[in-house]
Design an enzyme around this catalytic site. Structure first.
Site, mmCIF file in Angstrom:
data_model
loop_
_atom_site.group_PDB
_atom_site.id
_atom_site.type_symbol
_atom_site.label_atom_id
_atom_site.label_comp_id
_atom_site.label_asym_id
_atom_site.label_seq_id
_atom_site.Cartn_x
_atom_site.Cartn_y
_atom_site.Cartn_z
ATOM 1 N N LYS A 36 0.817 -1.216 0.000
ATOM 2 C CA LYS A 36 0.000 0.000 0.000
ATOM 3 C C LYS A 36 0.849 1.264 0.000
ATOM 4 O O LYS A 36 0.462 2.268 -0.603
ATOM 5 C CB LYS A 36 -0.945 0.012 1.187
ATOM 6 C CG LYS A 36 -0.302 0.182 2.555
ATOM 7 C CD LYS A 36 -1.340 0.202 3.649
ATOM 8 C CE LYS A 36 -0.709 0.306 5.028
ATOM 9 N NZ LYS A 36 0.017 1.568 5.247
ATOM 10 N N THR A 37 2.006 1.241 0.667
ATOM 11 C CA THR A 37 2.851 2.442 0.702
ATOM 12 C C THR A 37 3.355 2.784 -0.685
ATOM 13 O O THR A 37 3.409 3.962 -1.071
ATOM 14 C CB THR A 37 4.040 2.229 1.662
ATOM 15 O OG1 THR A 37 3.541 1.870 2.955
ATOM 16 C CG2 THR A 37 4.865 3.498 1.775
ATOM 17 N N ASP A 221 -3.519 7.657 5.042
ATOM 18 C CA ASP A 221 -3.076 6.272 5.218
ATOM 19 C C ASP A 221 -3.681 5.691 6.496
ATOM 20 O O ASP A 221 -4.125 6.428 7.379
ATOM 21 C CB ASP A 221 -1.550 6.245 5.295
ATOM 22 C CG ASP A 221 -0.976 4.849 5.134
ATOM 23 O OD1 ASP A 221 -1.733 3.940 4.742
ATOM 24 O OD2 ASP A 221 0.232 4.670 5.387
ATOM 25 N N GLU A 222 -3.702 4.359 6.617
ATOM 26 C CA GLU A 222 -4.221 3.657 7.805
ATOM 27 C C GLU A 222 -5.611 4.175 8.185
ATOM 28 O O GLU A 222 -5.894 4.450 9.360
ATOM 29 C CB GLU A 222 -3.252 3.819 8.987
ATOM 30 C CG GLU A 222 -1.838 3.326 8.723
ATOM 31 C CD GLU A 222 -1.724 1.814 8.655
ATOM 32 O OE1 GLU A 222 -2.751 1.138 8.802
ATOM 33 O OE2 GLU A 222 -0.604 1.314 8.453
ATOM 34 N N GLN A 252 -7.481 -5.073 9.726
ATOM 35 C CA GLN A 252 -6.411 -4.697 10.647
ATOM 36 C C GLN A 252 -6.828 -3.548 11.564
ATOM 37 O O GLN A 252 -5.984 -2.848 12.115
ATOM 38 C CB GLN A 252 -5.144 -4.325 9.874
ATOM 39 C CG GLN A 252 -4.567 -5.486 9.071
ATOM 40 C CD GLN A 252 -3.237 -5.153 8.434
ATOM 41 O OE1 GLN A 252 -2.212 -4.989 9.095
ATOM 42 N NE2 GLN A 252 -3.242 -5.039 7.116
ATOM 43 N N ARG A 602 2.163 -10.938 10.277
ATOM 44 C CA ARG A 602 3.497 -10.352 10.460
ATOM 45 C C ARG A 602 4.565 -11.331 9.984
ATOM 46 O O ARG A 602 5.703 -10.940 9.746
ATOM 47 C CB ARG A 602 3.772 -10.052 11.941
ATOM 48 C CG ARG A 602 2.843 -9.081 12.651
ATOM 49 C CD ARG A 602 2.603 -7.801 11.918
ATOM 50 N NE ARG A 602 1.412 -7.911 11.089
ATOM 51 C CZ ARG A 602 1.133 -7.117 10.062
ATOM 52 N NH1 ARG A 602 1.972 -6.181 9.706
ATOM 53 N NH2 ARG A 602 0.028 -7.272 9.363
#
Length: 753
Positions: A36-37, A221-222, A252, A602
């Site tokens: 996504k970044t 973002d997020e 998330q 993770r």
């Protein structure tokens, strides 16, 4: 400068679509590890390089300073100078806005920002002025004020919506007085940075319009972590043009307990009519086996946007499960797996390993086991176990019992729990004892020589007698029983009676402290209270001595956004993950499941799921039952057992052994699943078989500061410090090119040169 086509060529088909869709409202549901970044930075670069949008017309909001810094660095490498672009956290953005226009709300532009400590001091003054009971309401009021501001509610607005809440009148009074105190001091607390910006936009719409005109393209973002006030600010910023691009993953969303609203991302396209929604489902981080497990578990949530992570990565090794007899057995297994994996793969580093858990109280066993085997570790996103406030508060009693001259520990234990002895009284006591050259402990028995008031004298004298009582009790009882006696006699646990995430964690931690004392005495027959305190001091002293190459121990909340080659998810028991209070609340249970999902995703190469048959909980050892999340994935983790389960009808998740015994994986049958699931009997034999051999020929007295040693892995080094004695001797050794390592003289594979 990089050409835009080179950037686009690095994107997959899913990623490139939202990058090219530059106008209007766009929502990108970005699964874990989906890049996504890269999508976010490429879209901004595309606007500048292909659409000729000036950098000063673009805003990018992230949720950590680190993420903002990394985004700036990436963009500078791609497009050059971006000094005119606002790339920051939402709090930093709001400060810039308020510094320019807060005078419209009656504040001076040079306002002070109060941290949590400042906030609590102001609240305490409010309680003094109002005469309300701080012991009963301080924490509640503090939490309510924060929640109210995050929900865009002033005192009377909060009261209107919460009139039936207990103490609503008093809390409203406190909230109002608190706001008045801040205003008189020309100060804002951390929540005000958002709330006052929201107020500014509402009361002075021309300010909101100015920024909406200034920034033609808003990126966030997020987005799953946004709360009510953050969403309202975002709406105001894009009101003029409607160009808002948000990235996040509802699966998330794990911060509901601090105000995040998953509804913001789930209802985005309902609020922004005509919004385009894209999904990034290709994962670049994990193996297929890890993703299959993650998909299987999160599919049980109802409130989510449907998606299925997939990858071109290899199948990878199977996910392993392990059931220990207790928490120490569980931690020893993890330690041995790390040691064995590093032996088999010389390219692995300690920093390639992480242990994640739902509550940080579980870290105690891992810290102590890792120290025993010489495995460097760091606690990420929190204090080490023995450095947590509530633990240090309890330990302060033990330290005064052992050493009555320890003034710092005396000041700590006299203050917690609160017993009506104020700062002024303690200051007078300190001054008297300093002149008389005696300890504070001795001073409480000579109060007739001071000018301290009679009521305060009585309280101090009673406290001195209490310490004498503890000293006498300690002579004939174990450390664990002494801790229990102190907690019971002082009413220490009553300060954590209010139900909250923070208090639950603190109670777990204190329970773990008692467990650590029991375990220490079990491992060291004949040990004393002094010996135990030495071992505790050792644990604290070794914090972060290896800043780089160390195993990460973290709560799942602190782990979000990180990735490791090898991940252990510990404490997969009911009451822990999921946490006990979530059982009767479906929305909380779904957040617990998202925590499980986050912990799994993770992992890059290897994933281990561990739990224990029993744990020391709230002052006693309790039998534990496997987490429902393991049952939900049993057809992946335990395929043979799952075939049996299909023939059974199971509709409830209780805590009773009757309900869980039918699918527990820790029976005495010695069962080992094809996916690596171990029974408790296997756990025991594994630990015993792999336990490091003690060096029975070692002469502990030879380990002195300055002595040269050779370690089989770290090479030659010099002893710089020693702690403990005999079998408990820990040696700090400085190795060339490696750094300082704390090693057990009994177990470490090293020799004196």
């Amino acid at each position: 400068m990089v050409k835009i086509q080179e950037l686009l060529d690095k994107l997959n088909e899913e990623q490139i679509k939202p990058v090219l869709d530059t106008e209007g409202a766009v929502l990108v549901i970005a699964g874990a590890g989906s890049g996504k970044t890269r999508v976010l930075t490429t879209r901004i670069a595309y606007l500048i390089m292909e659409k000729n949008v000036p950098a000063h017309q673009i805003m990018a909001i992230t949720f950590t300073n680190k993420a903002a810094g990394e985004m700036k660095e990436r963009l500078e490498k791609i497009v050059g100078d971006i000094n005119d672009m606002w790339v920051s956290t939402i709090h930093s953005m709001c400060v810039r806005i308020l510094r320019k226009d807060i005078d419209k709300l009656g504040y001076d532009k040079n306002f002070t920002i109060y941290d949590e400590t400042d906030k609590e001091k102001v609240l305490k003054r409010v309680f003094e002025e109002t005469g309300l009971d701080a012991d009963a309401l301080l924490k509640t009021a503090k939490n309510v004020i924060s929640t109210a501001k995050n929900d865009c509610l002033k005192p009377l607005e909060w009261k209107k919506e919460n009139s039936s809440v207990r103490f609503s009148e008093e809390i409203t009074q406190i909230y109002t007085a608190y706001e008045n105190q801040l205003a008189r001091s020309n100060a804002l607390d951390f929540d005000d940075l958002l709330f006052k910006t929201y107020e500014l936009f509402c009361l002075h719409p021309e300010v909101a319009e100015y920024y909406s005109n200034k920034f033609k393209y808003i990126h966030i973002d997020e987005f799953q972590d946004t709360n009510t006030v953050q969403f309202a600010i975002a709406q105001a910023l894009c009101k003029k043009h409607g160009n808002i691009f948000v990235v996040g993953d509802d699966d998330q969303s794990i911060y509901g307990w601090r105000g995040a609203k998953i509804e913001n991302i789930l209802s985005f396209d309902d609020i922004f009519r005509g919004a385009k929604v894209y999904k990034l489902e290709r994962n670049y981080r994990s193996t297929k086996n890890i993703l299959n497990l993650a998909n299987c578990i999160i599919a049980n949530n109802v409130e989510r946007r449907q998606k299925q992570l997939w990858t071109d990565n290899c199948e990878g090794v199977k996910v392993e499960t392990f059931v220990g007899t207790d928490e120490n057995n569980e931690a020893a297994y993890v330690a041995m797996q790390i040691i064995n994996l590093m032996k088999r793969n010389v390219n692995l580093l300690y920093s390639d390993f992480a242990v994640f858990m739902r509550v940080n109280a579980l870290s105690r066993a891992f810290e102590q086991e890792f120290m025993k085997y010489g495995i460097p570790c760091k606690v990420f996103g929190g204090f080490r176990f023995f450095e947590r406030k509530e633990i240090k508060d309890v330990l302060s009693y033990l330290k005064v019992i052992v050493n009555s001259n320890d003034n710092e520990s005396f000041l700590r234990c006299v203050s917690f729990p609160k017993r009506g002895i104020g700062d002024k009284t303690l200051r007078e006591l300190r001054e008297f004892c300093q002149v008389a050259s005696i300890s504070l402990y001795d001073g409480v028995f000579r109060l007739e020589q001071t000018s301290i008031g009679s009521a305060a004298k009585t309280k101090l004298f009673n406290f001195g007698n209490l310490l004498d009582n503890f000293k006498a009790y300690a002579k004939n009882n174990s450390v664990a029983r002494l801790i229990d006696y102190i907690l019971e006699t002082t009413g220490f646990l009553e300060q954590f009676a209010e139900k909250s995430e923070e208090n639950t964690s603190r109670l777990y931690n204190i329970s773990e402290l008692k467990n650590s004392a029991e375990q220490f005495e079990k491992d060291n027959p004949g040990s004393t209270l002094t010996d135990y305190l030495n071992s505790v001091t050792l644990s604290s002293d070794t914090d972060d001595i290896n800043n780089g190459d160390a195993v990460t121990i973290a709560t799942i909340h602190a782990a979000k956004g990180l990735e490791y080659k090898n991940v252990f998810v510990a404490g997969l028991d009911e009451k822990i993950l999921p946490i006990a209070r979530s059982v009767d609340d479906e929305s909380e249970m779904e957040e617990e499941r998202r925590l499980m999902y986050v912990s799994i995703t993770r992992a890059m190469e290897r994933l281990y799921l561990t739990r224990a048959m029993s744990r020391y909980m709230y002052g006693k050892r309790e039998n534990m039952f496997q987490s429902r999340f393991l049952k939900e994935a049993q057809h992946i983790l335990f395929p043979r057992r799952a075939d049996e389960e299909i023939r059974r009808k199971e509709n409830s998740y209780g805590y009773s052994s009757r309900e869980y015994s039918r699918y527990e994986d820790d029976s005495d049958s010695g069962y080992t699943s094809s996916s690596g699931g171990y029974s408790s009997q296997y756990a025991k034999s594994f630990i015993q078989a792999n336990k490091p051999k003690a060096n029975t020929s070692v002469n502990y007295e030879k380990y002195k500061t300055g002595v040269k040693v050779r370690h089989v892995k770290f090479g030659e080094g010099t002893v710089i410090n020693t702690k403990g004695s005999g079998d408990n001797l820990i040696v700090d050794v400085a190795f060339k090119g490696v750094g300082i390592k704390s090693l057990s003289a009994k177990f470490a594979p090293m020799e004196i040169l």
